[in-house]
Design a protein around this motif. Sequence first.
Motif, mmCIF file in Angstrom:
data_model
loop_
_atom_site.group_PDB
_atom_site.id
_atom_site.type_symbol
_atom_site.label_atom_id
_atom_site.label_comp_id
_atom_site.label_asym_id
_atom_site.label_seq_id
_atom_site.Cartn_x
_atom_site.Cartn_y
_atom_site.Cartn_z
ATOM 1 N N LEU A 156 55.903 1.675 -4.246
ATOM 2 C CA LEU A 156 57.253 1.539 -4.783
ATOM 3 C C LEU A 156 57.128 1.796 -6.275
ATOM 4 O O LEU A 156 56.071 1.549 -6.866
ATOM 5 N N THR A 157 58.187 2.261 -6.909
ATOM 6 C CA THR A 157 58.157 2.493 -8.351
ATOM 7 C C THR A 157 59.333 1.780 -9.006
ATOM 8 O O THR A 157 60.409 1.646 -8.416
ATOM 9 N N VAL A 158 59.097 1.330 -10.245
ATOM 10 C CA VAL A 158 60.144 0.670 -11.027
ATOM 11 C C VAL A 158 59.768 0.789 -12.497
ATOM 12 O O VAL A 158 58.584 0.875 -12.838
ATOM 13 N N ASP A 159 60.772 0.795 -13.375
ATOM 14 C CA ASP A 159 60.500 0.823 -14.812
ATOM 15 C C ASP A 159 59.597 -0.351 -15.174
ATOM 16 O O ASP A 159 59.825 -1.486 -14.742
ATOM 17 N N ALA A 160 58.586 -0.086 -15.970
ATOM 18 C CA ALA A 160 57.610 -1.106 -16.343
ATOM 19 C C ALA A 160 58.212 -2.144 -17.288
ATOM 20 O O ALA A 160 59.114 -1.832 -18.065
ATOM 21 N N SER A 161 57.679 -3.345 -17.219
ATOM 22 C CA SER A 161 58.071 -4.435 -18.102
ATOM 23 C C SER A 161 56.829 -4.953 -18.820
ATOM 24 O O SER A 161 55.937 -5.517 -18.181
ATOM 25 N N PRO A 162 56.751 -4.775 -20.146
ATOM 26 C CA PRO A 162 55.601 -5.293 -20.883
ATOM 27 C C PRO A 162 55.406 -6.800 -20.686
ATOM 28 O O PRO A 162 54.283 -7.286 -20.705
ATOM 29 N N ALA A 163 56.491 -7.541 -20.463
ATOM 30 C CA ALA A 163 56.368 -8.994 -20.258
ATOM 31 C C ALA A 163 55.525 -9.306 -19.020
ATOM 32 O O ALA A 163 54.781 -10.292 -19.003
ATOM 33 N N ILE A 164 55.607 -8.479 -17.994
ATOM 34 C CA ILE A 164 54.791 -8.704 -16.793
ATOM 35 C C ILE A 164 53.321 -8.438 -17.106
ATOM 36 O O ILE A 164 52.434 -9.168 -16.671
ATOM 37 N N ILE A 165 53.048 -7.435 -17.916
ATOM 38 C CA ILE A 165 51.661 -7.103 -18.263
ATOM 39 C C ILE A 165 51.045 -8.169 -19.160
ATOM 40 O O ILE A 165 49.923 -8.614 -18.937
ATOM 41 N N PHE A 166 51.771 -8.580 -20.200
ATOM 42 C CA PHE A 166 51.180 -9.415 -21.234
ATOM 43 C C PHE A 166 51.503 -10.907 -21.140
ATOM 44 O O PHE A 166 50.750 -11.729 -21.658
ATOM 45 N N ASP A 167 52.621 -11.276 -20.523
ATOM 46 C CA ASP A 167 53.062 -12.671 -20.568
ATOM 47 C C ASP A 167 53.106 -13.363 -19.213
ATOM 48 O O ASP A 167 53.394 -14.550 -19.145
ATOM 49 N N THR A 168 52.854 -12.643 -18.136
ATOM 50 C CA THR A 168 52.944 -13.215 -16.795
ATOM 51 C C THR A 168 51.551 -13.517 -16.266
ATOM 52 O O THR A 168 50.662 -12.677 -16.377
ATOM 53 N N PRO A 169 51.333 -14.731 -15.709
ATOM 54 C CA PRO A 169 50.023 -15.027 -15.127
ATOM 55 C C PRO A 169 49.640 -13.965 -14.089
ATOM 56 O O PRO A 169 50.494 -13.461 -13.354
ATOM 57 N N VAL A 170 48.361 -13.621 -14.059
ATOM 58 C CA VAL A 170 47.853 -12.544 -13.211
ATOM 59 C C VAL A 170 48.323 -12.686 -11.768
ATOM 60 O O VAL A 170 48.789 -11.722 -11.158
ATOM 61 N N GLU A 175 54.308 -10.112 -7.507
ATOM 62 C CA GLU A 175 55.609 -10.648 -7.098
ATOM 63 C C GLU A 175 56.686 -10.373 -8.148
ATOM 64 O O GLU A 175 57.810 -9.996 -7.827
ATOM 65 N N LYS A 176 56.347 -10.545 -9.434
ATOM 66 C CA LYS A 176 57.320 -10.301 -10.510
ATOM 67 C C LYS A 176 57.681 -8.817 -10.597
ATOM 68 O O LYS A 176 58.831 -8.473 -10.871
ATOM 69 N N ALA A 177 56.704 -7.934 -10.379
ATOM 70 C CA ALA A 177 57.008 -6.493 -10.396
ATOM 71 C C ALA A 177 57.968 -6.158 -9.256
ATOM 72 O O ALA A 177 58.930 -5.408 -9.442
ATOM 73 N N LEU A 178 57.722 -6.709 -8.067
ATOM 74 C CA LEU A 178 58.646 -6.501 -6.955
ATOM 75 C C LEU A 178 60.029 -7.063 -7.286
ATOM 76 O O LEU A 178 61.054 -6.499 -6.918
ATOM 77 N N GLY A 179 60.041 -8.189 -8.012
ATOM 78 C CA GLY A 179 61.301 -8.808 -8.414
ATOM 79 C C GLY A 179 62.160 -7.892 -9.271
ATOM 80 O O GLY A 179 63.389 -7.994 -9.265
ATOM 81 N N LEU A 180 61.521 -6.985 -10.026
ATOM 82 C CA LEU A 180 62.292 -6.020 -10.819
ATOM 83 C C LEU A 180 63.148 -5.132 -9.920
ATOM 84 O O LEU A 180 64.164 -4.597 -10.353
ATOM 85 N N LEU A 181 62.720 -4.980 -8.662
ATOM 86 C CA LEU A 181 63.479 -4.193 -7.682
ATOM 87 C C LEU A 181 64.389 -5.080 -6.828
ATOM 88 O O LEU A 181 65.069 -4.584 -5.935
ATOM 89 N N GLY A 182 64.345 -6.393 -7.069
ATOM 90 C CA GLY A 182 65.129 -7.314 -6.262
ATOM 91 C C GLY A 182 64.525 -7.552 -4.887
ATOM 92 O O GLY A 182 65.228 -7.883 -3.940
ATOM 93 N N ILE A 183 63.195 -7.372 -4.780
ATOM 94 C CA ILE A 183 62.527 -7.501 -3.483
ATOM 95 C C ILE A 183 61.676 -8.761 -3.450
ATOM 96 O O ILE A 183 60.917 -9.037 -4.368
ATOM 97 N N ASP A 184 61.807 -9.503 -2.374
ATOM 98 C CA ASP A 184 60.941 -10.651 -2.100
ATOM 99 C C ASP A 184 59.759 -10.108 -1.297
ATOM 100 O O ASP A 184 59.958 -9.447 -0.277
ATOM 101 N N PRO A 185 58.499 -10.366 -1.754
ATOM 102 C CA PRO A 185 57.344 -9.804 -1.047
ATOM 103 C C PRO A 185 57.295 -10.158 0.436
ATOM 104 O O PRO A 185 56.748 -9.409 1.240
#
Length: 195
Positions: A156-170, A175-185
């Motif tokens: 799946l593809t979605v615009d990247a969010s620097p907050a997910i890379i730098f501020d979100t626990p690994v 799950e947070k990247a999927l959330g950018l698409l409104g998808i529950d894993p």
Amino acid sequence: MPAMPADRIVLTNQFLIAMPGMADEAFAGTVVYLCEHNDNGALGLVINKPISLTLGNLFEKVELSPPSDSLAETPVFYGGPVQTDRGFVLHEPLDEEGGHYNATLAVPGGLEMTTSRDVLEALSNGAGPRKILVTLGYSGWAAGQLEEEIGRNGWLTVDASPAIIFDTPVEQRYEKALGLLGIDPRMLSSDAGHA
């Protein structure tokens, strides 16, 4: 960089999110930040697979003074299966006054990726970018290969969010990247469906 035909999608500065049925073990459960995508192929870094090496260990291996204690404990990540003995530093864009390092790729509309030792030297001296993700290796696709994998429901593809890379626990990045698409894993199936 060659111009892309008008009918081609450009995925630079996007996340690739592996679908549950990803057959390639190297990419199962991963989120990849795409640094470059053009007619020649694509290059990205996996942002959610830490390895047992810390930045402190890495700095010792390259004979640099360790960075600050908090930075020294930061994990190094598996960036992908290509050139796994080489370091890649994904970081926030530097302001124009800050200068750039010897080998930096500025991702249009996104972050920067540096492969030269001088970024590590700057970090060792307490300077350099504040937000970083260091990987060993990168993910690469030949011309048309990534598009084919997406067409087979591998990503799946979605615009990247620097907050997910730098501020979100690994452990929350997928799950947070999927959330950018409104998808529950839990809604994803490992079986690809075709209409």
